[in-house]
Design a protein around this motif. Structure first.
Motif, PDB file in Angstrom:
ATOM      1  N   HIS A  75       0.847  -1.201   0.000  1.00 29.79           N
ATOM      2  CA  HIS A  75       0.000   0.000   0.000  1.00 29.79           C
ATOM      3  C   HIS A  75       0.877   1.245   0.000  1.00 29.79           C
ATOM      4  N   GLU A  76       0.360   2.318  -0.594  1.00 26.87           N
ATOM      5  CA  GLU A  76       1.033   3.615  -0.575  1.00 26.87           C
ATOM      6  C   GLU A  76       0.167   4.579   0.212  1.00 26.87           C
ATOM      7  N   SER A  77       0.797   5.313   1.107  1.00 23.92           N
ATOM      8  CA  SER A  77       0.085   6.300   1.912  1.00 23.92           C
ATOM      9  C   SER A  77       1.004   7.484   2.171  1.00 23.92           C
ATOM     10  N   PHE A  78       0.574   8.671   1.767  1.00 20.32           N
ATOM     11  CA  PHE A  78       1.321   9.905   2.004  1.00 20.32           C
ATOM     12  C   PHE A  78       2.757   9.819   1.480  1.00 20.32           C
ATOM     13  N   GLY A  79       2.946   9.188   0.331  1.00 16.85           N
ATOM     14  CA  GLY A  79       4.261   9.112  -0.284  1.00 16.85           C
ATOM     15  C   GLY A  79       5.155   8.001   0.233  1.00 16.85           C
ATOM     16  N   SER A  80       4.664   7.198   1.165  1.00 15.28           N
ATOM     17  CA  SER A  80       5.423   6.049   1.675  1.00 15.28           C
ATOM     18  C   SER A  80       4.827   4.775   1.104  1.00 15.28           C
ATOM     19  N   TYR A  81       5.694   3.877   0.691  1.00 14.27           N
ATOM     20  CA  TYR A  81       5.269   2.597   0.134  1.00 14.27           C
ATOM     21  C   TYR A  81       5.633   1.512   1.128  1.00 14.27           C
ATOM     22  N   VAL A  82       4.658   0.704   1.488  1.00 15.25           N
ATOM     23  CA  VAL A  82       4.898  -0.351   2.468  1.00 15.25           C
ATOM     24  C   VAL A  82       4.345  -1.676   1.952  1.00 15.25           C
ATOM     25  N   ALA A  83       5.008  -2.738   2.333  1.00 16.11           N
ATOM     26  CA  ALA A  83       4.527  -4.085   2.032  1.00 16.11           C
ATOM     27  C   ALA A  83       4.784  -4.934   3.262  1.00 16.11           C
ATOM     28  N   GLN A  84       3.881  -5.854   3.500  1.00 17.23           N
ATOM     29  CA  GLN A  84       4.030  -6.754   4.638  1.00 17.23           C
ATOM     30  C   GLN A  84       3.700  -8.169   4.197  1.00 17.23           C
ATOM     31  N   VAL A  85       4.410  -9.095   4.789  1.00 19.37           N
ATOM     32  CA  VAL A  85       4.089 -10.503   4.635  1.00 19.37           C
ATOM     33  C   VAL A  85       3.867 -11.044   6.031  1.00 19.37           C
ATOM     34  N   ALA A  86       2.735 -11.675   6.221  1.00 14.67           N
ATOM     35  CA  ALA A  86       2.424 -12.291   7.510  1.00 14.67           C
ATOM     36  C   ALA A  86       2.473 -13.805   7.341  1.00 14.67           C
TER      37      ALA A  86
END
Length: 99
Positions: A75-86
């Protein structure tokens, strides 16, 4: 559910809903969740790179022991890109929702 200011102006629950939908689409297409996202994000290099890095670091695609499952989100939010693996453990009798 109230949606006012909840530490990210809606991005928290929006990301959850969108990534859940992407998982359902990947499953319906019969495609691995990470591969589906790779195809979908072909024109979005930052999303794509973030997703690939998280998947690689989590060992996505390697066999899991019985009773384990993995999930992924980007997901991208406020110019930050994050990814998670659970990676989760499943109780006996539970079913995994994996693509």
């Amino acid at each position: 559910m109230p949606v006012l200011w909840w530490r990210s102006v809606g991005h928290s629950h929006t990301a959850f809903v969108m990534e859940t939908l992407v998982d359902e689409l990947a499953r319906a297409a019969g495609v691995d969740a990470v591969e589906y996202r790779r195809r979908m994000l072909a024109g979005h290099p930052r999303h794509s790179a973030c997703s690939r890095l998280a998947a690689r670091k989590a060992g996505w695609g390697t066999p899991l022991p019985a009773g384990r499952a993995r999930g992924v989100a980007v997901h991208e939010s406020f110019g930050s890109y994050v990814a998670q693996v659970a990676e989760v453990s499943l109780e006996a009798g539970a079913s995994a929702c994996t693509a």
